[in-house]
Design an enzyme around this catalytic site. Structure first.
Site, PDB file in Angstrom:
ATOM      1  N   GLY A  17       0.637  -1.012   0.167  1.00 31.96           N
ATOM      2  CA  GLY A  17       0.080  -0.058  -0.135  1.00 31.96           C
ATOM      3  C   GLY A  17       0.798   1.449  -0.023  1.00 31.96           C
ATOM      4  O   GLY A  17       1.967   1.199   0.293  1.00 31.96           O
ATOM      5  N   LYS A  39       4.875   0.094   8.153  1.00 25.28           N
ATOM      6  CA  LYS A  39       4.519   1.332   7.557  1.00 25.28           C
ATOM      7  C   LYS A  39       5.641   2.179   7.522  1.00 25.28           C
ATOM      8  O   LYS A  39       6.670   2.548   8.513  1.00 25.28           O
ATOM      9  CB  LYS A  39       3.413   1.907   8.390  1.00 25.28           C
ATOM     10  CG  LYS A  39       3.045   3.407   7.685  1.00 25.28           C
ATOM     11  CD  LYS A  39       1.988   4.399   8.569  1.00 25.28           C
ATOM     12  CE  LYS A  39       0.720   3.837   7.481  1.00 25.28           C
ATOM     13  NZ  LYS A  39      -0.234   4.725   8.029  1.00 25.28           N
ATOM     14  N   ASP A 132     -10.421  10.555  10.632  1.00 20.96           N
ATOM     15  CA  ASP A 132     -10.366  10.284   9.326  1.00 20.96           C
ATOM     16  C   ASP A 132     -10.869   8.708   9.125  1.00 20.96           C
ATOM     17  O   ASP A 132     -10.517   8.045   8.504  1.00 20.96           O
ATOM     18  CB  ASP A 132      -9.022  10.062   8.892  1.00 20.96           C
ATOM     19  CG  ASP A 132      -8.605  10.295   7.235  1.00 20.96           C
ATOM     20  OD1 ASP A 132      -9.780  10.707   6.523  1.00 20.96           O
ATOM     21  OD2 ASP A 132      -7.797   9.811   6.896  1.00 20.96           O
TER      22      ASP A 132
END
Length: 534
Positions: A17, A39, A132
């Protein structure tokens, strides 16, 4: 980074991603022999203090949470100048992928929404607002477990103010990066879109948008541009869900609508409250499904507890608990009053409404009409409590408890048992003829204090004198002042005359208001002073 095979004790397998905060890789933790999601904030962006701060904030806020529906953080570190965040690797698909596949059924909608609400409730309890919430940040495992991801924009609730220039930069970013964050804008709450202070209700709004999208296949406030989307969020109401998906239960539509109230005071106050309503709806579905399986066809219910079918979804009726009789005669001429009482009860700041007026104005009939009209708005039911035969104030709570099926247990007073039962209930109680037991008003106050989602509608000739009380004076029906000079057509517009004609037809079906009997009818109604007399 894509050419790198290892970062510290993590062996890079593949990229899975990319986003505004960097790249996400599938990796193997060689120390603990487990698969992780890594990440990474690229080294080229490490000098960007804003991005580095957001990256670190995500690590700290996410690691502070321990919940089955929230991503588990394993490590936050720095290796060779590269900042990374190691988390559990979640196999499955994002909610966006699932929605794009068009294979979300009603049961999955309820299940997914409950799990997101459960996760938000835990985050909010820890003082963290996500800010979010959107389908791209929700993962669904093959076993159905939902995980809420990406706390990169999370905010601690104790931060009371935000830098104005920071807000301005955010808005400039929204305009300049249209292609990248249009989806995020579509899930923003009104206060978020305006750059105002936010709290847990911002996440509740975003979940409401997701619910609307899951049920209808479209966004509630989508516009052709970001600017138009923001204007819609601030000024427009979404198209009713029922018009886009007729199978949606009214109770669920009410839950979504409440989540999307523009005024925060009218929205769900906590994610826990939203979760409770979703769970209540699911229980209602399961109960009705069981009832349908166990009941013979066309069997008539003869007990005190009745059900009102509101909608049908995949052969399962959504029901609303109440104890009204099956026979119902609508009243005449009270449309304005019933609408005003409903509007009062729908207000977030109104918990207790007392209908007052002289005897014979039809308070009881009007209260029953209002109660029936609001069945779909109270997921735990609407119950009528008759106090006409009660003279002792000490018996009021036990009388209220009877239609609810609440009984004394373990020597605990019925008031305390009732408070415990009502604590998490979203319910309307209609209590009739309270004037003869007004000394029991403090007990009503205790019930309301214990159950913050309970509302009570009372009929009485006098007020209870409670601080939370709102009075609604029920007036007599409208009357003609000079009946001799009013035509039959004009006379028939008066509420008292309409009611007289309806009652007369119950006895004499062929009765009509004519020029010959008009004066007599008007005089009778005037003698009764516009009272409904029933």
């Amino acid at each position: 980074m894509q050419d790198r095979e290892q970062l510290g004790h993590y062996k890079i397998r593949s990229i899975i991603g990319m986003g505004g905060m960097g790249e996400v890789y599938l990796a193997d933790d060689m120390r603990l022999n487990r698969r992780v999601a890594l990440k990474i904030l690229p080294a080229a962006l490490s000098d960007d203090q804003e991005r580095l701060g957001r990256f670190e904030q995500e690590a700290f806020t996410t690691s502070a949470l321990n919940h089955p529906n929230l991503l588990t953080v394993y490590e936050f570190g720095k290796e060779d100048g590269i900042h990374f965040l190691a988390t559990e690797f979640i196999e499955g698909e994002t909610l966006r992928d699932k929605l794009n596949g068009g294979n979300t059924n009603f049961y999955e909608v309820l299940d997914i929404a409950q799990q997101i609400a459960f996760a938000l409730s835990a985050a909010h309890a820890a003082g963290i607002i996500h800010r979010d919430i959107k389908p791209e940040n929700v993962m669904i495992r093959p076993d159905g477990i939902v995980k809420v991801l990406d706390f990169g924009l999370a905010k601690l609730t104790e931060e009371k103010t935000e830098d104005i220039e920071s807000q301005a930069r955010t808005h400039r970013q929204v305009i300049s990066q249209a292609g990248m964050i249009l989806g995020t804008v579509a899930y923003m709450s009104p206060e978020q879109a305006e750059g105002k202070g936010i709290d847990a209700q911002t996440d509740i709004w975003s979940l409401g948008v997701i619910l609307y999208e899951m049920l209808t296949g479209r966004m509630p406030f989508a516009g052709a541009t970001i600017f138009e989307t923001v204007i819609n969020i601030l000024t427009k109401e979404p198209k009713p869900i029922g018009e886009l998906n007729a199978k949606t239960p009214l109770s669920l539509e009410h839950i979504v609508n409440k989540s999307l109230r523009k005024e925060k005071a009218e929205r769900y106050q906590t994610a826990k409250d939203l979760l409770i309503d979703l769970k209540s709806l699911q229980k209602r579905l399961e109960f009705e499904a069981e009832l349908e399986r166990s009941s013979p066809p066309n069997k008539q219910t003869d007990g005190k507890l009745q059900f009102s079918e509101a909608n049908v979804t995949e052969k399962i009726s959504i029901v609303h608990l109440h104890n009204f009789s099956a026979e119902f005669t609508p009243i005449v001429g009270r449309e304005k009053e019933s609408a005003e009482i409903r509007a009062l009860l729908q207000r977030a700041d109104v918990r207790l409404v007392t209908m007052t007026g002289v005897g014979g104005t039809g308070k009881t009939s009007l209260a029953k009409v209002v109660a029936r009209q609001m069945l779909t708005e109270f997921t735990d039911g609407v119950f009528f409590v008759e106090l006409a035969a009660i003279k002792n104030p000490d018996l009021v709570v036990s009388t209220i408890a009877q239609p609810l099926g609440v009984k004394e247990a373990g020597g605990k007073p019925i008031l305390e048992v009732s408070k415990d039962y009502l604590r998490d209930k979203q319910m309307l109680l209609v209590v009739d003829n309270f004037e003869q037991v007004v000394e029991a008003a403090p007990q009503i106050a205790e019930l309301l204090s214990a159950a913050n989602r309970l509302k009570i509608l009372i009929t009485s000739r006098s007020l209870l004198r409670l601080s939370a009380e709102r009075e609604f004076i029920v007036p007599p029906l409208s009357l003609p002042s000079e009946s001799k000079y009013i035509s039959v057509d004009e006379l028939s517009n008066y509420e008292a005359i309409k009611l007289f004609v309806e009652q007369a037809r119950n006895t004499k079906p062929n009765f009509t208001l004519s020029q010959q009997n008009a004066q007599t009818v008007a005089e009778i109604c005037n003698r009764l002073e516009g009272l409904p007399w029933r």
